[in-house]
Design a protein around this motif. Structure first.
Motif, PDB file in Angstrom:
ATOM      1  N   PHE A   9      50.578   3.747-103.788  1.00 33.33           N
ATOM      2  CA  PHE A   9      51.705   3.327-102.943  1.00 33.33           C
ATOM      3  C   PHE A   9      51.160   2.458-101.815  1.00 33.33           C
ATOM      4  CE2 PHE A   9      54.465   3.734 -99.245  1.00 33.33           C
ATOM      5  CZ  PHE A   9      55.733   3.567 -99.776  1.00 33.33           C
ATOM      6  N   GLU A  10      51.897   1.391-101.505  1.00 34.49           N
ATOM      7  CA  GLU A  10      51.529   0.574-100.353  1.00 34.49           C
ATOM      8  C   GLU A  10      52.765  -0.100 -99.786  1.00 34.49           C
ATOM      9  OE1 GLU A  10      48.620  -3.137 -98.947  1.00 34.49           O
ATOM     10  OE2 GLU A  10      48.566  -2.460-101.035  1.00 34.49           O
ATOM     11  N   ASP A  11      52.904  -0.029 -98.458  1.00 34.84           N
ATOM     12  CA  ASP A  11      53.906  -0.816 -97.749  1.00 34.84           C
ATOM     13  C   ASP A  11      53.296  -1.242 -96.419  1.00 34.84           C
ATOM     14  OD1 ASP A  11      54.053   1.400 -96.081  1.00 34.84           O
ATOM     15  OD2 ASP A  11      56.126   1.892 -96.556  1.00 34.84           O
ATOM     16  N   ASN A  12      54.105  -1.629 -95.453  1.00 36.46           N
ATOM     17  CA  ASN A  12      53.564  -2.116 -94.184  1.00 36.46           C
ATOM     18  C   ASN A  12      52.870  -1.028 -93.368  1.00 36.46           C
ATOM     19  OD1 ASN A  12      54.463  -4.726 -94.653  1.00 36.46           O
ATOM     20  ND2 ASN A  12      56.425  -4.390 -93.626  1.00 36.46           N
ATOM     21  N   HIS A  13      53.152   0.230 -93.681  1.00 36.57           N
ATOM     22  CA  HIS A  13      52.650   1.325 -92.851  1.00 36.57           C
ATOM     23  C   HIS A  13      51.678   2.253 -93.556  1.00 36.57           C
ATOM     24  CE1 HIS A  13      55.505   0.438 -89.611  1.00 36.57           C
ATOM     25  NE2 HIS A  13      56.373   0.187 -90.578  1.00 36.57           N
ATOM     26  N   TYR A  42      39.640  -4.835 -98.524  1.00 31.70           N
ATOM     27  CA  TYR A  42      40.761  -5.167 -99.413  1.00 31.70           C
ATOM     28  C   TYR A  42      41.957  -5.700 -98.622  1.00 31.70           C
ATOM     29  CZ  TYR A  42      45.228  -3.820-101.576  1.00 31.70           C
ATOM     30  OH  TYR A  42      46.533  -3.795-102.002  1.00 31.70           O
ATOM     31  N   LEU A  43      42.326  -5.008 -97.545  1.00 28.22           N
ATOM     32  CA  LEU A  43      43.478  -5.429 -96.743  1.00 28.22           C
ATOM     33  C   LEU A  43      43.214  -6.764 -96.045  1.00 28.22           C
ATOM     34  CD1 LEU A  43      44.445  -1.985 -95.152  1.00 28.22           C
ATOM     35  CD2 LEU A  43      45.679  -3.207 -96.959  1.00 28.22           C
ATOM     36  N   ASN A  48      44.838 -11.857 -95.619  1.00 27.15           N
ATOM     37  CA  ASN A  48      44.186 -12.902 -94.819  1.00 27.15           C
ATOM     38  C   ASN A  48      44.252 -12.559 -93.336  1.00 27.15           C
ATOM     39  OD1 ASN A  48      42.771 -15.300 -94.449  1.00 27.15           O
ATOM     40  ND2 ASN A  48      44.643 -16.517 -94.230  1.00 27.15           N
ATOM     41  N   LYS A  49      43.868 -11.338 -93.003  1.00 27.08           N
ATOM     42  CA  LYS A  49      43.962 -10.854 -91.627  1.00 27.08           C
ATOM     43  C   LYS A  49      42.766 -11.332 -90.798  1.00 27.08           C
ATOM     44  CE  LYS A  49      46.633  -6.591 -92.288  1.00 27.08           C
ATOM     45  NZ  LYS A  49      47.563  -6.746 -91.174  1.00 27.08           N
ATOM     46  N   PRO A  50      43.024 -11.872 -89.617  1.00 23.82           N
ATOM     47  CA  PRO A  50      41.923 -12.225 -88.720  1.00 23.82           C
ATOM     48  C   PRO A  50      41.431 -10.986 -87.964  1.00 23.82           C
ATOM     49  CG  PRO A  50      44.000 -12.789 -87.702  1.00 23.82           C
ATOM     50  CD  PRO A  50      44.334 -12.269 -89.072  1.00 23.82           C
ATOM     51  N   PHE A  71      46.251   6.863 -96.301  1.00 28.08           N
ATOM     52  CA  PHE A  71      45.725   6.106 -95.164  1.00 28.08           C
ATOM     53  C   PHE A  71      46.905   5.485 -94.428  1.00 28.08           C
ATOM     54  CE2 PHE A  71      42.312   6.247 -98.231  1.00 28.08           C
ATOM     55  CZ  PHE A  71      41.168   6.414 -97.469  1.00 28.08           C
ATOM     56  N   ALA A  72      46.746   5.329 -93.119  1.00 28.56           N
ATOM     57  CA  ALA A  72      47.791   4.720 -92.289  1.00 28.56           C
ATOM     58  C   ALA A  72      47.368   3.308 -91.890  1.00 28.56           C
ATOM     59  CB  ALA A  72      48.037   5.560 -91.046  1.00 28.56           C
ATOM     60  N   LYS A  73      48.263   2.345 -92.104  1.00 27.19           N
ATOM     61  CA  LYS A  73      47.966   0.945 -91.796  1.00 27.19           C
ATOM     62  C   LYS A  73      48.374   0.558 -90.375  1.00 27.19           C
ATOM     63  CE  LYS A  73      48.969  -2.016 -95.109  1.00 27.19           C
ATOM     64  NZ  LYS A  73      49.721  -2.666 -96.222  1.00 27.19           N
TER      65      LYS A  73
END
Length: 237
Positions: A9-13, A42-43, A48-50, A71-73
């Protein structure tokens, strides 16, 4: 071991993965790369996170154990999930392959456990022993073979090595778990304990989340799965 674990499972959080036996979720004295670091990479690459990537660990699984890990994003989801874990608002179901048929076949285990830090092992203790903590779980038999049996475990408390220690105290040793009395090891040093299901309310969206983690691809897990493991029956090992 190469490649990322299966993402359930993956979403914004949230990011929920299916940990393979042998993987570590956090860094330890071995110096092996932990999952939290691999998932940050991976994230970072996916989005493409700075700069630094935030990823908080909500709960842990022992290295030889497989299954679902949250895990919490975001810091918001981490703080809320941490509270939910503490207040038992996240249902955790485990599967365990054991060497003895439990008596009765469904019941509750209550023990007091104390952790030996040096040995990284939990031992039974008297209730009023300094450092002892109450441990409670429910179990039920869901399948049997000639030698091993599949139990479903519902955790009611969250203690160090709780399932491993309590089942061993009940005479039901988890397959491969030499530390807690199993007769022989599993290939690769794994033990046959799997975090099978998570059920909770999403900390931000408030939707119901139910996660089922597929079992590892090895003979005993696959045999139980392929033979309708929620119904006890005669299996071949």
């Amino acid at each position: 071991m190469t490649g990322l674990p299966q993402i359930l499972f993956e979403d914004n959080h949230l990011l929920i993965i299916n940990k393979r036996p042998g993987e570590i979720v956090q860094g330890d004295k071995t110096g092996d790369a932990p999952l939290v670091d691999q998932l940050k990479i991976y994230l970072k690459e996916k989005y493409n996170k700075p700069g630094a990537v935030f990823l908080g660990l909500v709960h842990r699984l022992d290295r030889p154990v497989s299954g679902a890990v949250i895990f919490a994003k975001t810091s918001k989801s981490l703080s809320r999930l941490t509270r939910m874990v503490k207040e038992r608002e996240i249902t955790k179901i485990y599967w365990a392959v054991v060497d003895r048929l439990p008596e009765p076949e469904e019941g509750t285990l209550v023990n007091f456990l104390i952790k030996n830090e040096r040995q990284n092992k939990s031992y039974p203790a008297e209730e009023h022993t300094p450092g002892a903590k109450r441990a409670e779980l429910r179990y039920k038999l869901i399948a049997s073979g000639k030698t091993y049996h599949l139990l479903e475990i519902s955790l009611l408390t969250g203690r160090h090595h709780q399932i491993r220690a309590q089942l061993a105290l009940a005479g039901c040793h988890i397959k491969g778990d030499l530390k807690y009395g199993a007769a022989r090891s599993n290939p690769g040093g794994s033990i046959s304990l799997h975090a099978r299901m998570l059920d909770f309310i999403h900390p931000v969206s408030k939707e119901k989340i139910n996660i089922i983690a597929p079992v590892p691809a090895n003979p005993e897990w696959q045999y139980f799965t392929d033979n309708n493991s929620h119904q006890a029956g005669a299996l071949s090992f």
